[in-house]
Design a protein around this motif. Structure first.
Motif, PDB file in Angstrom:
ATOM      1  N   LEU A   1       0.827  -1.204   0.000  1.00  0.00           N
ATOM      2  CA  LEU A   1       0.000   0.000   0.000  1.00  0.00           C
ATOM      3  C   LEU A   1       0.862   1.255   0.000  1.00  0.00           C
ATOM      4  CD1 LEU A   1      -2.862  -0.953   2.472  1.00  0.00           C
ATOM      5  CD2 LEU A   1      -2.976  -0.798  -0.014  1.00  0.00           C
ATOM      6  N   ALA A   2       2.011   1.195   0.673  1.00  0.00           N
ATOM      7  CA  ALA A   2       2.901   2.362   0.729  1.00  0.00           C
ATOM      8  C   ALA A   2       3.431   2.712  -0.657  1.00  0.00           C
ATOM      9  CB  ALA A   2       4.053   2.114   1.700  1.00  0.00           C
ATOM     10  N   VAL A   3       3.875   1.711  -1.420  1.00  0.00           N
ATOM     11  CA  VAL A   3       4.403   2.018  -2.757  1.00  0.00           C
ATOM     12  C   VAL A   3       3.274   2.474  -3.683  1.00  0.00           C
ATOM     13  CG1 VAL A   3       6.393   0.471  -2.539  1.00  0.00           C
ATOM     14  CG2 VAL A   3       4.278  -0.404  -3.538  1.00  0.00           C
ATOM     15  N   HIS A   4       2.079   1.916  -3.510  1.00  0.00           N
ATOM     16  CA  HIS A   4       0.948   2.355  -4.337  1.00  0.00           C
ATOM     17  C   HIS A   4       0.582   3.805  -4.015  1.00  0.00           C
ATOM     18  CE1 HIS A   4      -2.590   1.964  -6.843  1.00  0.00           C
ATOM     19  NE2 HIS A   4      -3.375   2.333  -5.845  1.00  0.00           N
ATOM     20  N   TYR A   5       0.622   4.156  -2.742  1.00  0.00           N
ATOM     21  CA  TYR A   5       0.308   5.535  -2.337  1.00  0.00           C
ATOM     22  C   TYR A   5       1.348   6.511  -2.876  1.00  0.00           C
ATOM     23  CZ  TYR A   5      -0.641   9.588   0.597  1.00  0.00           C
ATOM     24  OH  TYR A   5      -0.924  10.861   1.037  1.00  0.00           O
ATOM     25  N   GLN A   6       2.621   6.118  -2.833  1.00  0.00           N
ATOM     26  CA  GLN A   6       3.684   6.988  -3.341  1.00  0.00           C
ATOM     27  C   GLN A   6       3.490   7.282  -4.826  1.00  0.00           C
ATOM     28  OE1 GLN A   6       7.260   4.829  -2.378  1.00  0.00           O
ATOM     29  NE2 GLN A   6       6.917   4.962  -0.169  1.00  0.00           N
TER      30      GLN A   6
END
Length: 346
Positions: free
Chosen positions: A297-302
């Motif tokens: 989720l962190a890489v998708h949010y970035q």
């Protein structure tokens, strides 16, 4: 921007905010403070080549475990949590650097200390081929969560041949390599649609029970492991890449529910332990904190500024959105590990 298909999400809790009373939090914190300070002092005094040769992978697991025990269950401040994740990430970088260059004498720099090490495999608890994929995936997820670019760069260099190196165990299966390719491509930011489709098609055939059983050499344990803990990650990637019309909320909730079912119902049956809410495996690290899902989720949010519409201690939004103290800040000004500082927010 949140997930455009956000829904009302009912979360299943298996360790609540009042899981530990203030008195228990204080007592556990005393123990963990002593352990952490002892670990930091011991590393400074240790023979670093020997330390890294024999203990780096276990040390990564130690710091992630302490993050979960202290930040998730004992409610320690975010700067202490980020410091622990940063320790795990730095150690993971050093470990995978050595792992990729086995048989060579290497100049290693970890925590600003320089030393030489004779790189060779010493892990004997990674005999199962899936354990090697899980170790890489968990390690790189920690690097994502603390935005450690040097560690990410090192672990993105890992290739099939690095996972295939035997630890005196079974050869790595094709299913692990297919998932490795998919996970690596998602984390590194693969944007070519044809390549995305190719990577997902390599995994899709294994989604049927018959082929999965064959892919796992008939092992029921690994079949269950993939069905409950790996296929939900495939679904999250599929949604993030736009191949499914499912909402991100629903995909993540399904992954969290599958995680719960695995540790509440599937894992305890392997050892004839109580199931359901009484399952002792609900206190496993991966049950209490969903490291890999949070990193995805962190890489998708970035990349998209989109994320789930709900917060959860299993998948905390502050980590997903990078809202806490930075890795650089906590390493430049390490937090104090004593009761006064770690209990300042409880």
């Amino acid at each position: 921007m949140r997930n455009k298909h956000s829904t009302s999400v009912e979360q299943r809790h298996h360790h609540l905010d009042n899981y530990r009373s203030p008195d228990l939090i204080r007592e556990f914190s005393k123990v963990f403070i002593d352990s952490i300070n002892h670990n930091l002092e011991g590393r400074c005094e240790a023979d670093l080549p020997t330390y890294f040769q024999h203990y780096a992978p276990k040390a990564v697991e130690y710091w992630l475990e302490k993050y979960i025990e202290c930040t998730v269950l004992n409610h320690w401040p975010r700067e202490h949590g980020m410091f622990m994740l940063a320790q795990a990430s730095e150690l993971a970088r050093g470990h995978w650097f050595m792992h990729r260059h086995q048989g060579k004498t290497l100049d290693v720099s970890v925590f600003d200390r320089l030393f030489q090490v004779e790189a060779r495999a010493v892990r004997r608890d990674l005999d199962n081929s899936e354990d090697r994929l899980t170790a890489w995936l968990t390690n790189i997820s920690v690097a994502v969560l603390c935005n450690d670019q040097a560690a990410l760069d090192e672990m993105f260099k890992v290739e099939h041949k690095d996972l295939c190196q035997s630890f005196e165990g079974q050869p790595i299966r094709d299913i692990e390599l297919a998932f490795f390719d998919l996970f690596r491509a998602f984390l590194i930011g693969e944007s070519d649609r044809q390549r995305q489709i190719q990577l997902m098609k390599a995994v899709i055939p294994v989604l049927t029970d018959e082929i999965l059983i064959e892919a796992c050499d008939g092992g029921e344990y690994w079949q269950d492991f993939y069905q409950w803990l790996r296929f939900p990650l495939y679904s999250i990637i599929s949604v993030c890449w736009g191949f499914e019309d499912t909402s991100l909320d629903d995909a993540v909730t399904a992954a969290m529910d599958a995680n719960y079912e695995y540790y509440a119902e599937v894992e305890p049956l392997q050892y004839h332990e109580p199931t359901g809410e009484k399952s002792p495996y609900l206190l496993e690290n991966d049950a209490m904190f969903h490291t890999i899902t949070t990193a995805f989720l962190a890489v998708h949010y970035q990349r998209t500024n989109q994320t789930i519409s709900f917060d959860s201690k299993y998948v905390p939004l502050w980590l997903v959105k990078g809202e806490g103290p930075s890795r650089e800040d906590v390493l430049a000004n390490p937090p104090v590990f004593d009761l006064e500082h770690v209990l300042s927010q409880t």
